[in-house]
Scaffold this motif. Structure first.
Motif, PDB file in Angstrom:
ATOM      1  N   GLU A 157       0.847  -1.179   0.000  1.00  0.00           N
ATOM      2  CA  GLU A 157       0.000   0.000   0.000  1.00  0.00           C
ATOM      3  C   GLU A 157       0.885   1.231   0.000  1.00  0.00           C
ATOM      4  O   GLU A 157       1.842   1.309   0.756  1.00  0.00           O
ATOM      5  N   PHE A 158       0.572   2.178  -0.885  1.00  0.00           N
ATOM      6  CA  PHE A 158       1.309   3.427  -0.934  1.00  0.00           C
ATOM      7  C   PHE A 158       0.365   4.565  -0.581  1.00  0.00           C
ATOM      8  O   PHE A 158      -0.801   4.549  -0.968  1.00  0.00           O
ATOM      9  N   ARG A 159       0.878   5.528   0.129  1.00  0.00           N
ATOM     10  CA  ARG A 159       0.050   6.687   0.469  1.00  0.00           C
ATOM     11  C   ARG A 159       0.111   7.692  -0.666  1.00  0.00           C
ATOM     12  O   ARG A 159       1.183   7.959  -1.202  1.00  0.00           O
ATOM     13  N   ARG A 211      12.347  -1.802  -5.746  1.00  0.00           N
ATOM     14  CA  ARG A 211      11.340  -2.685  -6.340  1.00  0.00           C
ATOM     15  C   ARG A 211      11.103  -2.260  -7.784  1.00  0.00           C
ATOM     16  O   ARG A 211      10.782  -1.115  -8.056  1.00  0.00           O
ATOM     17  N   ASN A 233       5.805   7.118 -10.438  1.00  0.00           N
ATOM     18  CA  ASN A 233       5.894   7.493  -9.024  1.00  0.00           C
ATOM     19  C   ASN A 233       7.038   6.735  -8.384  1.00  0.00           C
ATOM     20  O   ASN A 233       7.237   5.547  -8.660  1.00  0.00           O
ATOM     21  N   TYR A 248       8.311   5.786  -4.647  1.00  0.00           N
ATOM     22  CA  TYR A 248       7.945   5.783  -3.239  1.00  0.00           C
ATOM     23  C   TYR A 248       9.136   5.319  -2.412  1.00  0.00           C
ATOM     24  O   TYR A 248       9.833   4.381  -2.793  1.00  0.00           O
ATOM     25  N   ASN A 293       9.492   3.595   0.957  1.00  0.00           N
ATOM     26  CA  ASN A 293       8.525   2.850   1.770  1.00  0.00           C
ATOM     27  C   ASN A 293       7.130   3.150   1.215  1.00  0.00           C
ATOM     28  O   ASN A 293       6.900   2.851   0.062  1.00  0.00           O
ATOM     29  N   ASP A 294       6.252   3.832   1.966  1.00  0.00           N
ATOM     30  CA  ASP A 294       4.923   4.058   1.376  1.00  0.00           C
ATOM     31  C   ASP A 294       4.686   5.519   0.997  1.00  0.00           C
ATOM     32  O   ASP A 294       3.559   5.906   0.723  1.00  0.00           O
ATOM     33  N   SER A 295       5.756   6.334   0.956  1.00  0.00           N
ATOM     34  CA  SER A 295       5.550   7.765   0.698  1.00  0.00           C
ATOM     35  C   SER A 295       6.082   8.191  -0.664  1.00  0.00           C
ATOM     36  O   SER A 295       7.218   7.874  -1.026  1.00  0.00           O
ATOM     37  N   ASP A 296       5.284   8.949  -1.392  1.00  0.00           N
ATOM     38  CA  ASP A 296       5.647   9.460  -2.706  1.00  0.00           C
ATOM     39  C   ASP A 296       6.664  10.591  -2.522  1.00  0.00           C
ATOM     40  O   ASP A 296       6.381  11.580  -1.841  1.00  0.00           O
ATOM     41  N   ARG A 327       7.534  12.882  -4.463  1.00  0.00           N
ATOM     42  CA  ARG A 327       7.105  14.190  -4.996  1.00  0.00           C
ATOM     43  C   ARG A 327       6.582  15.086  -3.879  1.00  0.00           C
ATOM     44  O   ARG A 327       6.591  16.300  -3.978  1.00  0.00           O
ATOM     45  N   PHE A 328       6.027  14.449  -2.857  1.00  0.00           N
ATOM     46  CA  PHE A 328       5.450  15.218  -1.753  1.00  0.00           C
ATOM     47  C   PHE A 328       6.426  15.284  -0.571  1.00  0.00           C
ATOM     48  O   PHE A 328       6.080  15.727   0.503  1.00  0.00           O
ATOM     49  N   GLU A 373      12.947   0.737   1.442  1.00  0.00           N
ATOM     50  CA  GLU A 373      12.545   0.187   0.157  1.00  0.00           C
ATOM     51  C   GLU A 373      12.126   1.320  -0.770  1.00  0.00           C
ATOM     52  O   GLU A 373      11.321   2.167  -0.390  1.00  0.00           O
ATOM     53  N   SER A 409      10.247   2.022  -4.248  1.00  0.00           N
ATOM     54  CA  SER A 409       9.391   1.366  -5.236  1.00  0.00           C
ATOM     55  C   SER A 409       9.186   2.275  -6.428  1.00  0.00           C
ATOM     56  O   SER A 409       8.881   3.458  -6.274  1.00  0.00           O
ATOM     57  N   VAL A 442       6.759   2.890  -9.401  1.00  0.00           N
ATOM     58  CA  VAL A 442       5.387   2.498  -9.764  1.00  0.00           C
ATOM     59  C   VAL A 442       4.894   3.354 -10.933  1.00  0.00           C
ATOM     60  O   VAL A 442       4.467   4.487 -10.741  1.00  0.00           O
TER      61      VAL A 442
END
Lengths: 399, 115
Positions: free
Chosen positions: A352-354, B6, B58, B60, B62-65, B67-68, B81, B83, B85
């Motif tokens: 899951e990505f935010r 990834r 995109n 990321y 871990n789970d944060s983009d 760009r932000f 990690e 990723s 995407v």
């Protein structure tokens, strides 16, 4: 201690009251919310009204009406509870809230028509018994499903498995927009179609399959290409849009028009062994453009160069789209909004990505520059240099 | 500083099919440079002519983009990690999934809506 009269007087100072006659003449221009208890609602309600009882108004209003600038009119039985509920949601930031004086009783006394919720038939009680047993769905949730109208963009790899479960669940109206015909190479994954329907329009083949499964379901066929001219008119007929298209122009078109018409969008995408899924709640969660401001230029399209898909992969993503749709219809759980779910079938991993909202988004950002459908084919075919310059400047993409 | 990157399906031919590879780096930029050194071809797929990250990809942490966050300067530490995407069209029918062969005539089949 203020008396209840003081509270009402307070509310009247900030909440405009309108008469049943005025509400009737608004003719659907405002969202109408019935804040009475469920058993009162079941005795009859104003056609088109959404039911959110006063006791739940603060916690459920954001799901029912995500955009705080939406014009809302509340009513109850006599005009008191709706006044207090209106003040409560105004305090949550809703900017245009009215209360109907006289309430539903006043509406009936004026001789205006009203609707009665359809009770489940004995057969439906058996058919949906496993839903009725779940407290989160129950009789109320099942009737919401039966009243719901869901549009599937594409009767293909994502749309057909999604539709199969939506129809089984009793979603009352399912629309397909697709102009393709069934081909032998579709049957590896597009599970509503059959060998004997090869050559038939996909919308018709899907309708035959769904009606054989559940005669409660009305299937609407939009046997046409979704485009900038017809998208708005088609979307307006539905509550939720499920996107299972296979190309970038349609993906951006569906995103933009879902926002323009304020319809939740369940977006799914697939590539070989991987799938992506997210839910867009217009102006309340990030949209597709917040995540991907620009499509790949034609010469760089990663999904074009290496084609193919594991047949069951769109099944996984399509069924997850159905789960999201059913949750939104029944108002349960946490929608996949602001989150991108990524499925890797080979690793058998979900990640899951935010995804935050982009204040610069040309459609749902602070200063939107795209407020009507654009030329999506041109947008997606733009040469890289020009597309890059067009970031954040919506009008530039018309060129 | 070993990081995991990834790799999305469309770019796995650059890593001989590997879904994740280990690289070194203290920022995303450095990690992606090292990725390109070990597996040439990533730079062209991830960056545009001006050296900016492409808008349909995109990244990321871990789970944060990023760009932000701090963009390519986003710091990374061992064990994190990264990723990659990319946007996916969603289709299984390549001639219809992108207007690659018909940039001047955006009509036939362009908006076909069948995943």
């Amino acid at each position: 201690m203020p008396s209840s009269r003081d509270l009402l007087d307070d509310a009247r100072r900030v909440i405009p009251e309108v008469t049943p006659e005025q509400v009737r003449s608004q003719n659907g221009a405002r969202i109408l919310i019935d804040v009475r208890e469920r058993d009162e609602f079941e005795q009859g309600y104003i056609s088109g009204a959404v039911h959110v009882s006063k006791g739940h108004i603060e916690t459920r209003i954001e799901d029912a009406v995500p955009d705080r600038d939406t014009p809302i009119t509340l009513y109850c039985a006599g005009g008191t509870r709706s006044l207090l509920a209106a003040r409560a949601i105004r305090e949550l930031g809703y900017t245009d809230v009215q209360s109907m004086s006289g309430g539903f009783n006043g509406w009936k006394q004026a001789g205006f028509d009203f609707a009665m919720p359809a009770a489940l038939t004995p057969e439906q009680k058996i058919r949906y018994s496993r839903h009725l047993l779940i407290p989160e769905i129950g009789d109320e949730g099942q009737r919401k499903l039966l009243d719901a109208k869901v549009l599937l963009i594409g009767a293909g790899g994502l749309g057909t498995p999604a539709a199969q479960y939506l129809a089984a669940a009793g979603v009352g109206t399912i629309g397909f927009v697709d102009f393709d015909v069934v081909d032998l190479s579709n049957l590896q994954r597009q599970i509503l179609h059959t060998e004997d329907r090869i050559g038939m329009r996909k919308t018709e083949s899907a309708r035959i399959a769904l009606q054989a499964l559940n005669s409660d379901v009305v299937v609407r066929e939009h046997n046409e290409m979704l485009n900038s001219d017809n998208a708005r008119e088609i979307f307006e007929q539905y509550d939720i849009i499920v996107n299972g298209c296979d190309n970038f122009p349609t993906r951006y078109l569906a995103n933009d028009v879902a926002l323009f018409t304020k319809k939740p969008l369940i977006d799914g995408g697939i590539f070989r062994f991987e799938g992506q899924l997210t839910t867009v709640l217009p102006f309340a969660s990030p949209c597709y453009r917040c995540r991907y401001p620009l499509p790949p230029p034609p010469e760089e399209a990663p999904s074009c160069a290496e084609a193919g898909v594991l047949g069951v992969l769109p099944g996984v993503i399509g069924v997850l789209q159905a789960v999201e749709t059913i949750k939104l219809i029944t108002g349960i759980g946490e929608p996949l909004a602001g989150r991108l779910l990524h499925f890797d079938a080979l690793a058998m991993k979900f990640r899951e990505f935010r995804v935050p909202r982009d204040p610069q988004c040309p459609v749902c950002g602070e200063n939107p520059t795209i407020t009507a459908p654009i030329d999506y084919a041109g947008f997606c075919a733009a040469p890289l240099g020009r597309a890059t310059e067009a970031v954040g400047a919506g009008e530039a993409v018309h060129a | 500083m070993a990081l995991t990157v990834r790799i999305p399906g469309p770019l796995r031919r650059l890593t001989n099919g590997s879904a994740e590879v280990a690289v070194e780096g203290t920022t995303v930029q450095e990690a992606l440079q090292n990725l390109d050194t070990s597996y040439p071809g990533f730079r062209d797929r991830l960056y545009d002519d001006q050296g900016k990250l492409r808008q349909f990809i995109n990244i990321y942490v871990n789970d944060s983009d990023i760009r932000f966050g701090d963009g390519l300067e986003t710091k990374v530490v061992e064990g994190e990690e990264i990723s990659i995407v990319p946007a996916v069209a969603g289709g299984a029918d390549p001639p219809l999934s992108m207007p690659a062969s018909m940039p001047t005539e955006p009509n036939t089949g362009m908006l076909q809506t069948t995943a």
